[in-house]
Design a protein around this motif. Structure first.
Motif: not given
Length: 393
Positions: A276-277, A321, A323, A343, A345
């Motif tokens: 992810r960015r 942003n 997620m 998540s 992440w």
């Protein structure tokens, strides 16, 4: 050692308010044998400000207050009130008064005489007008002839404040004064104390472990941890721009996401979180260095996040942003619903969503997308303990 100075206040001293109420602590520290309760600290509290020492039990905040009051002798350093060095003075000779959690009112005296006690002790004969004026300040003039047991906890607390203020101290010290009150009354008294401080215009130094209490009342907060000041600033600045994981977790709640800086774009840092960015303003990164390849903790407050069902992912505005994750818990609290989202992440991301238009699909087990403005992202040094400052349930 860096001198820390609370933000000055524009409030003038109130009518009859004493001048010279700034508090200056220089190298002030306290040890008990091998235990250091307060590491030597430098701090200046401006005259006329409402200042809070905030921290968990055992952090050194009450010890610091007691050294200002003269109830504890410092191991090192000095205490100045205005231009006067009071370090060696006993409590009764210092231009301060203290309000404690238990109020310590005299049960056999009515409210008028409780407030008048300090004046009579000093040999002042004519006290009626001063007592009436002070009871009017705390809005208790109509209860002057009642005994303490006939008052509510909040009213007793205001009597204790009036009794302290009638001596015209340069500084009023408050040691967890609202701790014995229930939640609703505590919130009411927060506003009352702030009103009183604004009216009299003298310096208030308030010790508390309650984050909401400090943020509601104080112009400036010093967050203490293990005998040191972790961060000093205005409530909004501490909340929006924490400099350490302890402050981020202790003052409110934060989601801290392990990330790596992958590059820059204009005034932003580009972050990689797995595949992810994320984007973060470079000015909001408190890490010691902010270069490509450095690890950081990307933080975002739960109320800054918008949660949508995965089926609505295409409606998310560009540039946010985001997620993905799955709801594992949802708690309805009235004004908001608090979600916990797992998540890939980051486990257990917290999201607070106002109950304006509730989506019935957002229940445990639902796949969701979380998104927020890059401007609401802050960065912390990844070398810190990610769980520091978290308050146990």
């Amino acid at each position: 050692m860096t001198q820390q100075t609370a933000s000055p206040t524009d409030k003038p001293a109130g009518p009859g308010g004493p001048a010279g109420g700034a508090v200056t602590l220089t190298g002030l520290g306290k040890t008990y044998g091998d235990f250091t309760a307060v590491h030597p600290l430098d701090l200046t509290i401006p005259e006329g400000s409402f200042f809070a020492l905030l921290g968990a039990s055992g952090c050194g905040k009450t010890t610091t207050l007691r050294m200002v009051a003269g109830l504890e002798d410092p191991t090192s350093g000095t205490v100045r009130i205005g231009d006067q060095d009071v370090t060696a003075l006993p409590p009764y000779k210092r231009p301060v008064n203290t309000v404690f959690q238990n109020y310590a009112l005299f049960p056999h005296l009515d409210i008028h005489e409780n407030v008048a006690f300090g004046l009579r002790r000093r040999g002042i004969k004519s006290v009626k007008s001063q007592v009436e004026s002070m009871l009017d300040l705390v809005e208790l003039g109509h209860l002057a002839r009642r005994k303490p047991h006939q008052l509510s906890g909040g009213q007793q607390q205001r009597v204790a404040v009036a009794r302290a203020l009638i001596n015209h101290p340069k500084v009023l010290l408050l040691d967890e004064p609202l701790g014995a009150l229930d939640l609703k009354l505590r919130r009411q008294m927060q506003l009352e104390l702030k009103r009183i401080q604004t009216d009299v215009g003298i310096t208030f130094v308030h010790v508390t472990h309650d984050q909401e209490e400090a943020m509601t009342m104080a112009d400036t907060i010093a967050v203490m941890n293990a005998g040191r000041i972790e961060q000093l600033g205005a409530p909004t600045d501490l909340y929006e721009n924490p400099r350490t994981t302890f402050v981020a977790n202790f003052l409110g709640q934060s989601n801290l996401i392990e990330a790596q800086i992958s590059g820059t774009s204009s005034d932003d840092l580009l972050l990689s979180v797995g595949d992810r960015r994320l984007v973060m303003p470079a000015a909001r990164c408190a890490a010691r260095s902010a270069q490509s390849g450095d690890k950081v903790l990307a933080g975002v407050r739960p109320e800054k996040i918008t949660i949508v069902h995965a089926d609505d992912a295409d409606d998310i505005p560009t540039g946010r942003n985001s997620m993905t994750g799955r709801i594992v818990d949802a708690s309805f609290t009235g004004v908001s619903t608090q979600y916990v989202v797992n998540s890939p992440w980051c486990p257990e991301l917290a999201v607070f969503a106002q109950n304006v238009e509730r989506d019935g699909r957002l229940v445990p087990g639902a796949d969701v997308v979380l998104h927020w403005s890059p401007a609401h992202t802050f960065g912390l040094d990844a070398a810190q303990d990610i769980e520091a400052g978290e308050v146990s349930a």
